[in-house]
Design a protein around this motif. Structure first.
Motif, mmCIF file in Angstrom:
data_model
loop_
_atom_site.group_PDB
_atom_site.id
_atom_site.type_symbol
_atom_site.label_atom_id
_atom_site.label_comp_id
_atom_site.label_asym_id
_atom_site.label_seq_id
_atom_site.Cartn_x
_atom_site.Cartn_y
_atom_site.Cartn_z
ATOM 1 N N ASN A 32 0.726 -1.227 0.019
ATOM 2 C CA ASN A 32 -0.068 0.081 0.130
ATOM 3 C C ASN A 32 0.928 1.259 0.000
ATOM 4 O O ASN A 32 0.346 2.114 -0.610
ATOM 5 C CB ASN A 32 -0.955 -0.026 1.225
ATOM 6 N N ASP A 33 1.941 1.059 0.782
ATOM 7 C CA ASP A 33 2.739 2.531 0.910
ATOM 8 C C ASP A 33 3.454 2.452 -0.257
ATOM 9 O O ASP A 33 3.591 3.788 -1.068
ATOM 10 C CB ASP A 33 3.911 2.321 1.874
ATOM 11 N N SER A 34 3.966 1.506 -1.217
ATOM 12 C CA SER A 34 4.500 1.602 -2.478
ATOM 13 C C SER A 34 3.385 2.062 -3.423
ATOM 14 O O SER A 34 3.956 2.880 -4.340
ATOM 15 C CB SER A 34 5.147 0.321 -2.920
ATOM 16 N N ASN A 35 2.215 1.411 -3.381
ATOM 17 C CA ASN A 35 1.277 2.083 -4.424
ATOM 18 C C ASN A 35 0.849 3.632 -3.950
ATOM 19 O O ASN A 35 0.584 4.166 -5.137
ATOM 20 C CB ASN A 35 0.058 1.246 -4.050
ATOM 21 N N ASN A 36 0.832 3.875 -2.819
ATOM 22 C CA ASN A 36 0.565 5.504 -2.651
ATOM 23 C C ASN A 36 1.605 6.302 -3.058
ATOM 24 O O ASN A 36 1.245 7.262 -3.567
ATOM 25 C CB ASN A 36 0.398 5.485 -1.155
ATOM 26 N N LYS A 37 3.018 6.014 -3.144
ATOM 27 C CA LYS A 37 4.013 6.708 -3.667
ATOM 28 C C LYS A 37 3.853 6.601 -5.231
ATOM 29 O O LYS A 37 4.028 7.657 -5.906
ATOM 30 C CB LYS A 37 5.261 6.007 -3.298
ATOM 31 N N LEU A 38 3.357 5.473 -5.948
ATOM 32 C CA LEU A 38 3.137 5.516 -7.197
ATOM 33 C C LEU A 38 1.857 6.336 -7.687
ATOM 34 O O LEU A 38 1.658 6.884 -8.830
ATOM 35 C CB LEU A 38 3.125 4.185 -7.813
ATOM 36 N N ARG A 39 0.784 6.332 -6.826
ATOM 37 C CA ARG A 39 -0.452 6.954 -7.433
ATOM 38 C C ARG A 39 -0.551 8.503 -7.808
ATOM 39 O O ARG A 39 -0.960 8.957 -8.373
ATOM 40 C CB ARG A 39 -1.555 6.625 -6.044
#
Length: 357
Positions: A32-39
């Motif tokens: 989720n943290d990784s996705n938040n950075k990518l979003r």
């Protein structure tokens, strides 16, 4: 297997399950943290003249900020792969057009292309059916796509001020979700006739079209949600009588117009008197020829519950006291800057300004 062994075995299994669950939760949290950075990807204010080859999975980006750069184009291949994009901000660049592949952005909700050199919007923008806000201010638009109103059914805010628009397409009147329409500082000659479909429109600003815009459509009186109307600095000589039926209207700006109807003494008494005057004028049966033209509109007003008068049988309504002897009153909340000072100036008599709220 004795009882103690069984208990120990169950405890170990339980611990293993708990550890697995914890590892899975940590893994999900990390993802989720990784996705938040990518979003959300911010490449603004980097003086970019072209976009670098992306190292990210474009399908994971939901917000992309490319504003305040020197971009002259956006690659077709880039937008075609931004499948989950909801916000695209490319304001303050050197763009002269948008890629046709922008139609692939089916989840796009906000598009900001203001302060560029864009001369037209691609027809494919109609495929962005989730779009809720379109900001195309300060460009060189001379027209909008003809069928834009038929497709962008979720559009709530359309800002196209400071362009070169000569007219708004007739399909604009089908933007039923629209709440704000800002088309000031253009070259508009007229507005679409059938505005009554804009049932949610709250703010309409068509000011500063100067000598080009000299009339308003009669259907403006059926914008039942309208609270703000700005038609200042145009060439309008008469407001449509139907404006008297706008029950929710709280602010009306008419500065800089050569208004003859309503007359100056009515304008100076404020919005409520102007609305009463226009409504009375519409109800009046004195002008037969004008009455004939309005019959179809009156039916619509009656249907919407905004019309209280009678036009049949030659029966006149009692004349309102405010129209036989108009007295000057101070107005709270003048729409024009320095309204009170201007009202006291001797030059006020010769000024074409008409403003109130």
């Amino acid at each position: 297997m004795n009882m103690d062994t069984m208990k120990m075995d169950m405890m170990m299994r339980r611990n293993n399950n708990n550890n697995k669950r914890e590892r899975n939760n940590n893994k999900e949290s990390s993802n989720n943290d990784s996705n938040n950075k990518l979003r959300s990807v911010d490449l603004s204010c980097m003086s970019l003249e072209s976009l670098p080859i992306p190292s990210l999975d474009l399908a994971t980006i939901s917000k992309l900020d490319l504003s305040n750069n020197n971009l002259q184009n956006i690659p077709e291949s880039l937008t075609a792969r931004l499948l989950n994009l909801t916000v695209l901000d490319v304001h303050s660049n050197q763009l002269r057009s948008l890629p046709n592949s922008i139609g692939c952005l089916s989840k796009l909700k906000l598009l900001n292309v203001s302060a560029n050199f864009i001369q037209f919007l691609p027809q494919t923008i109609e495929n962005c059916r989730a779009l809720e806000e379109l900001n195309a201010n300060f460009n060189k638009l001379s027209k909008l796509p003809d069928t834009i109103g038929f497709e962008l059914i979720n559009l709530k805010k359309l800002s196209v001020n400071s362009n070169q628009l000569v007219f708004l397409p007739s399909s604009t009147s089908h933007l039923m979700a629209l709440k704000v329409l800002d088309a000031r500082l253009n070259c508009l000659r007229s507005l679409p006739e059938d505005l009554e479909n804009l049932v949610n429109l709250e703010t309409l600003n068509v000011s500063q079209n100067f000598q080009y815009l000299d009339t308003l459509p009669y259907s403006i009186g059926l914008l039942l949600s309208l609270t703000e109307l700005d038609v200042s600095y145009n060439n309008i000589k008469a407001l449509p009588n139907s404006i008297g039926c706008l029950q929710k209207l709280q602010k009306l700006c008419v500065d800089g117009n050569p208004l003859a109807s309503p007359p100056m003494e009515v304008v100076e008494q404020g919005l409520h008197v102007v609305k009463e005057y226009l409504c009375h004028k519409m109800n009046s049966s004195e002008d037969k020829s004008s009455q004939h033209k309005k019959k179809s509109w009156v039916k619509k007003f009656v249907k919407c519950g905004t019309f209280q008068g009678r036009i049949n049988g030659g029966r006149k309504r009692p004349q309102h006291e405010g129209f036989t002897k108009l007295k000057h009153q101070s107005i709270d909340g003048l729409a024009s800057p320095g309204g009170f000072i201007g009202a006291l100036s001797p030059l006020r008599i010769f000024s074409p300004r008409r403003s109130f709220s």
